[in-house]
Motif scaffolding. Structure first.
Motif, PDB file in Angstrom:
ATOM      1  N   UNK A 164       0.853  -1.187   0.000  1.00  0.00           N
ATOM      2  CA  UNK A 164       0.000   0.000   0.000  1.00  0.00           C
ATOM      3  C   UNK A 164       0.883   1.230   0.000  1.00  0.00           C
ATOM      4  N   UNK A 165       0.590   2.158  -0.918  1.00  0.00           N
ATOM      5  CA  UNK A 165       1.440   3.336  -1.092  1.00  0.00           C
ATOM      6  C   UNK A 165       0.629   4.612  -0.937  1.00  0.00           C
ATOM      7  N   UNK A 166       1.356   5.740  -0.832  1.00  0.00           N
ATOM      8  CA  UNK A 166       0.684   7.030  -0.766  1.00  0.00           C
ATOM      9  C   UNK A 166       1.667   8.115  -1.197  1.00  0.00           C
ATOM     10  N   UNK A 167       1.202   9.020  -2.040  1.00  0.00           N
ATOM     11  CA  UNK A 167       2.025  10.154  -2.470  1.00  0.00           C
ATOM     12  C   UNK A 167       2.109  11.161  -1.327  1.00  0.00           C
ATOM     13  N   UNK A 168       3.271  11.752  -1.146  1.00  0.00           N
ATOM     14  CA  UNK A 168       3.479  12.677  -0.028  1.00  0.00           C
ATOM     15  C   UNK A 168       2.535  13.877  -0.091  1.00  0.00           C
ATOM     16  N   UNK A 172      -2.203  16.665   2.286  1.00  0.00           N
ATOM     17  CA  UNK A 172      -3.625  16.988   2.257  1.00  0.00           C
ATOM     18  C   UNK A 172      -4.370  16.412   3.438  1.00  0.00           C
ATOM     19  N   UNK A 173      -4.002  15.188   3.845  1.00  0.00           N
ATOM     20  CA  UNK A 173      -4.650  14.570   5.002  1.00  0.00           C
ATOM     21  C   UNK A 173      -4.305  15.312   6.288  1.00  0.00           C
ATOM     22  N   UNK A 181     -11.840  12.755  -3.819  1.00  0.00           N
ATOM     23  CA  UNK A 181     -10.772  11.900  -4.331  1.00  0.00           C
ATOM     24  C   UNK A 181      -9.395  12.381  -3.877  1.00  0.00           C
ATOM     25  N   UNK A 182      -8.449  11.466  -3.913  1.00  0.00           N
ATOM     26  CA  UNK A 182      -7.060  11.805  -3.677  1.00  0.00           C
ATOM     27  C   UNK A 182      -6.498  12.555  -4.884  1.00  0.00           C
ATOM     28  N   UNK A 183      -5.470  13.309  -4.646  1.00  0.00           N
ATOM     29  CA  UNK A 183      -4.793  13.991  -5.749  1.00  0.00           C
ATOM     30  C   UNK A 183      -4.143  12.972  -6.677  1.00  0.00           C
ATOM     31  N   UNK A 204      -0.906   7.838 -11.545  1.00  0.00           N
ATOM     32  CA  UNK A 204      -1.051   9.300 -11.575  1.00  0.00           C
ATOM     33  C   UNK A 204       0.138   9.976 -10.897  1.00  0.00           C
ATOM     34  N   UNK A 205       0.580   9.405  -9.780  1.00  0.00           N
ATOM     35  CA  UNK A 205       1.695  10.017  -9.060  1.00  0.00           C
ATOM     36  C   UNK A 205       2.981  10.006  -9.848  1.00  0.00           C
TER      37      UNK A 205
END
Length: 286
Positions: A178-182, A187-188, A265-267, A273-274
């Motif tokens: 599981x990943x996430x763009x900084x 934003x969170x 939605x997430x960016x 997309x990232x």
């Protein structure tokens, strides 16, 4: 711009949050183990007992972002700054990790899943989360615990690894990450502070995926051949203990609560997309 933001730990995520959302605060204070200055920040050195300046900042800050990992002695700030933080009134945001869940054998889990990890580093995280939540309950301050997935973004991504030849493509049947763009982490954090959110949120993108998926996509974006695939069983003997710990857990983490916090939605909903947004910076670099 109003109020003061205190960043206990001013690393990758905190720096990006200030860069994207720092205009919400008139004053920015950060901590570091060095005395190196940082643009736009009042940096306070943390080396031993907290200084009077840090104690004052802890009690007066309108929002506190905590991104320092706990060590073997526990959380580095809760004990030394607990009394000062108890005098404050603004929201607290603690950056944790989805590693606290342990292994779900690839099954979907959400914030209601128990923090059942047994590895020492994860247990320290669980204890730190509980400590910050307890501080919030005792003082009436909202505490947002943001459990982050694998972080990528500017300066830290598969495109760089592919371009410099250090990328690896390790395959293990059924394993996902599981990943996430900084920027979505930033934003969170912003949403948690502005909404005075109190509770736990998984901060991951919409698509858990195999280790090789972003590497192969990065290679396609750069027009380069992907690295030769390696079987996990063959690569494992050469892995560090830290790397092996990441492969020990296999889980799909739901981000429905994150979508609710963000109000949409997430960016960057997936690594596609990232990485696509980051690719021009890699192509243009010397």
């Amino acid at each position: 711009m109003t109020g003061t933001l205190l960043c206990l730990g001013h690393g990758y995520c905190a720096q990006r949050f200030v860069a994207l959302h720092g205009d919400a605060f008139a004053r920015h204070i950060g901590t570091s183990r060095s005395e190196e200055p940082f643009p736009g920040m009042e940096m306070l050195r943390v080396d031993g007992p907290p200084s009077p300046a840090l104690l004052e900042a802890a009690g007066a800050a309108d929002a506190v972002l905590v991104s320092a990992a706990p060590g073997e002695a526990g959380d580095p700030f809760l004990g030394p700054l607990g009394e000062a933080l108890a005098e404050g009134k603004g929201p607290l945001v603690y950056l944790s990790t989805i590693g606290v869940y342990g292994d779900s054998a690839g099954a979907w889990i959400d914030e209601n899943a128990p923090a059942a990890a047994t590895a020492p580093r994860a247990r320290r995280r669980i204890e730190a989360e509980a400590g910050w939540q307890d501080l919030g309950r005792r003082t009436g301050r909202p505490v947002a615990v943001l459990r982050l997935g694998g972080i990528y973004g500017p300066g830290r991504n598969a495109l760089i690894d592919v371009a410099d030849g250090t990328a690896r493509c390790i395959e293990r049947e059924g394993q996902v990450f599981n990943r996430i763009h900084v920027d979505d982490i930033a934003g969170a954090i912003h949403a948690a502070i502005t909404q005075h959110f109190d509770g736990v949120v998984n901060v991951v993108d919409d698509e858990p995926s195999p280790s090789c998926a972003p590497v192969r996509f990065a290679a396609t974006l750069l027009g380069l051949p992907p690295p030769v695939p390696e079987k996990f069983e063959e690569a494992a003997p050469r892995m560090s203990a830290m790397a092996l710990s990441f492969w020990a857990d296999n889980r799909r983490v739901s981000n429905r609560r994150l979508h609710a916090l963000l109000g949409g939605a997430l960016r960057y909903p997936t690594f596609r997309e990232g990485l696509s947004a980051l690719a021009p910076t890699i192509r243009e670099s010397p």
